[in-house]
Write an enzyme that holds these catalytic residues in place. Structure first.
Site, PDB file in Angstrom:
ATOM      1  N   ARG A 111       0.975  -1.230  -0.068  1.00  0.00           N
ATOM      2  CA  ARG A 111       0.069  -0.006  -0.011  1.00  0.00           C
ATOM      3  C   ARG A 111       0.874   1.422   0.059  1.00  0.00           C
ATOM      4  O   ARG A 111       1.766   1.552   0.881  1.00  0.00           O
ATOM      5  CB  ARG A 111      -0.903  -0.022   1.322  1.00  0.00           C
ATOM      6  CG  ARG A 111      -1.873   1.242   1.182  1.00  0.00           C
ATOM      7  CD  ARG A 111      -3.072   0.948   2.287  1.00  0.00           C
ATOM      8  NE  ARG A 111      -3.846   1.963   2.303  1.00  0.00           N
ATOM      9  CZ  ARG A 111      -4.019   2.604   3.600  1.00  0.00           C
ATOM     10  NH1 ARG A 111      -3.696   2.415   4.664  1.00  0.00           N
ATOM     11  NH2 ARG A 111      -5.145   3.437   3.213  1.00  0.00           N
ATOM     12  N   PHE A 144       2.019  10.674   2.207  1.00  0.00           N
ATOM     13  CA  PHE A 144       1.667  10.120   3.244  1.00  0.00           C
ATOM     14  C   PHE A 144       2.653   8.968   3.991  1.00  0.00           C
ATOM     15  O   PHE A 144       3.173   9.181   4.801  1.00  0.00           O
ATOM     16  CB  PHE A 144       0.073   9.525   3.243  1.00  0.00           C
ATOM     17  CG  PHE A 144      -0.451   9.031   4.516  1.00  0.00           C
ATOM     18  CD1 PHE A 144      -0.075   9.640   5.789  1.00  0.00           C
ATOM     19  CD2 PHE A 144      -1.584   8.073   4.659  1.00  0.00           C
ATOM     20  CE1 PHE A 144      -0.728   9.120   6.905  1.00  0.00           C
ATOM     21  CE2 PHE A 144      -1.881   7.654   5.863  1.00  0.00           C
ATOM     22  CZ  PHE A 144      -1.492   7.967   6.860  1.00  0.00           C
ATOM     23  N   PHE A 196       4.665   0.796   8.662  1.00  0.00           N
ATOM     24  CA  PHE A 196       4.689   1.878   7.604  1.00  0.00           C
ATOM     25  C   PHE A 196       5.682   2.931   8.035  1.00  0.00           C
ATOM     26  O   PHE A 196       5.997   2.825   9.143  1.00  0.00           O
ATOM     27  CB  PHE A 196       3.347   2.489   7.461  1.00  0.00           C
ATOM     28  CG  PHE A 196       2.845   2.982   8.739  1.00  0.00           C
ATOM     29  CD1 PHE A 196       3.241   4.583   8.859  1.00  0.00           C
ATOM     30  CD2 PHE A 196       2.035   2.590   9.593  1.00  0.00           C
ATOM     31  CE1 PHE A 196       2.666   5.247   9.835  1.00  0.00           C
ATOM     32  CE2 PHE A 196       1.532   3.289  10.842  1.00  0.00           C
ATOM     33  CZ  PHE A 196       2.016   4.527  10.855  1.00  0.00           C
ATOM     34  N   HIS A 221      -1.093   4.668  16.599  1.00  0.00           N
ATOM     35  CA  HIS A 221       0.070   3.834  15.854  1.00  0.00           C
ATOM     36  C   HIS A 221       1.153   4.184  16.850  1.00  0.00           C
ATOM     37  O   HIS A 221       1.912   5.156  17.189  1.00  0.00           O
ATOM     38  CB  HIS A 221       0.449   4.130  14.426  1.00  0.00           C
ATOM     39  CG  HIS A 221      -1.038   3.764  13.796  1.00  0.00           C
ATOM     40  ND1 HIS A 221      -1.007   2.761  13.193  1.00  0.00           N
ATOM     41  CD2 HIS A 221      -1.901   4.815  13.454  1.00  0.00           C
ATOM     42  CE1 HIS A 221      -2.222   2.586  12.616  1.00  0.00           C
ATOM     43  NE2 HIS A 221      -2.673   3.822  12.532  1.00  0.00           N
ATOM     44  N   GLN A 241       3.393   1.116   3.222  1.00  0.00           N
ATOM     45  CA  GLN A 241       3.132   0.126   4.042  1.00  0.00           C
ATOM     46  C   GLN A 241       3.410  -1.104   3.843  1.00  0.00           C
ATOM     47  O   GLN A 241       3.490  -1.308   2.449  1.00  0.00           O
ATOM     48  CB  GLN A 241       1.628   0.326   4.413  1.00  0.00           C
ATOM     49  CG  GLN A 241       1.596  -0.746   5.450  1.00  0.00           C
ATOM     50  CD  GLN A 241      -0.253  -0.647   5.730  1.00  0.00           C
ATOM     51  OE1 GLN A 241      -0.643   0.483   5.414  1.00  0.00           O
ATOM     52  NE2 GLN A 241      -0.817  -1.591   6.478  1.00  0.00           N
TER      53      GLN A 241
END
Length: 338
Positions: free
Chosen positions: A114, A119, A177, A190, A122
């Protein structure tokens, strides 16, 4: 699958585990009886891990992480244990893997499944390769597939922050990530446990690959972790893949293998083999050039014959025309006389 976190001092290796805190051996350092490749040391409160990533089939590049082992020891141990695995992940052919007992946790062979520009990127799903799989190392939480959130002291305030992906509170597994910028809205949700200290250019290249609407890379744009390990990845003898070496600056636990010296006879025979091989290649090259020249000569002869035939046709046609004209003139003269 056991990782012992210790501190390397001048004269001894002490760990956070003690056998007897009140007996006669309380002052003695307790060393866990494990093979060297399963023991990881900590130097100056930090450890280093590395990935070698191939972006869209290109030559693998190295990404080095500094792990904040003092803030998140359990999370770092989970990451280290998966990095030290000798296994290699394989993309499932039919359906998704549901039983984590049949898949060994590893980052080697996994992909960044991903990617969202600006941003984060991942990865870490070694069972499904789509973000729906993966689980923690067996030693992290007594064999359970997830482990609880440990610490939220490290903020996602810049690019290069290494953090755990989850499905909600206390659901950390193997997926992680790397941030590509500020993401303060992730603080408190997270667990960030490290940062990129080298290879951020590679992370930015990963972020630029072609993706679909869900952030999944295109088929020919996959970003694969070809190798992983502890250390900086500069020297395989000190910090290589799946080795239990400490980070940069610490002594290697594994003894260095002595390089076997080749005998003169072996060297001479290898040189002779190389010379014979080069001679064979040169002979083949000369034969190929000769065949090409023969082909060129035959083509030239064929073209010459065709030209001669065409010129002969032209000459015969002209000659036929002249004969016809003479015949007509003769007939006309005979008719005039009559």
């Amino acid at each position: 699958w056991t990782t012992v976190r210790g501190i390397l001092s001048r004269d001894k290796i002490s760990t956070h585990h003690t056998e007897d805190t009140h007996g006669p051996d309380a002052d003695r350092p307790y060393v866990w009886p494990l093979p060297p490749e399963r023991v990881s040391l900590k130097v100056s409160y930090h450890m280093f891990a590395f990935f070698r990533v191939s972006v869209a089939g290109s030559t693998p590049q190295t990404i080095v992480f500094k792990l904040d082992d003092d803030e998140c020891p359990k999370t770092c141990d989970n990451f280290i244990a998966i990095c030290l695995s000798h296994a290699k992940a394989k993309r499932p052919t039919t359906g998704a893997s549901s039983n984590h007992d049949f898949v060994e946790p590893t980052y080697r062979g996994t992909e960044f499944h991903r990617i969202i520009r600006g941003f984060m990127v991942q990865g870490g799903d070694f069972s499904n390769f789509d973000g729906k799989g993966g689980f923690a190392a067996p030693t992290t939480n007594e064999g359970k597939p997830t482990f609880p959130d440990e610490c939220f002291d490290i903020s996602h305030n810049r690019e290069g922050i290494l953090s755990m992906a989850n499905r909600g509170k206390n659901t950390n597994g193997s997926q992680f990530f790397i941030t590509l910028g500020k993401a303060l809205h992730l603080d408190g949700k997270h667990v960030a446990f490290g940062s990129v200290v080298r290879g951020m250019e590679c992370v930015k290249q990963i972020a630029q690959v072609e993706t679909d609407g869900d952030g999944k890379p295109a088929l020919m744009q996959r970003c694969v972790i070809t190798d992983c390990g502890i250390g900086t990845g500069d020297d395989d003898s000190d910090s290589g893949s799946s080795s239990g070496s400490s980070s940069s600056g610490s002594a290697s636990l594994m003894p260095k293998k002595k390089r076997r010296r080749r005998s003169k006879k072996y060297e001479s025979s290898s040189k002779e083999k190389k010379r014979k091989r080069s001679d064979r290649l040169s002979d083949r090259r000369r034969q190929r050039d000769k065949d090409d020249d023969d082909d060129d000569n035959s083509n030239r002869k064929r073209e010459k014959k065709s030209r001669e035939k065409s010129s002969h046709r032209v000459k015969t046609s002209k000659k036929r025309q002249k004969n016809d004209e003479r015949h007509h003139k003769r007939r006309r003269h005979e008719t005039d006389i009559v």
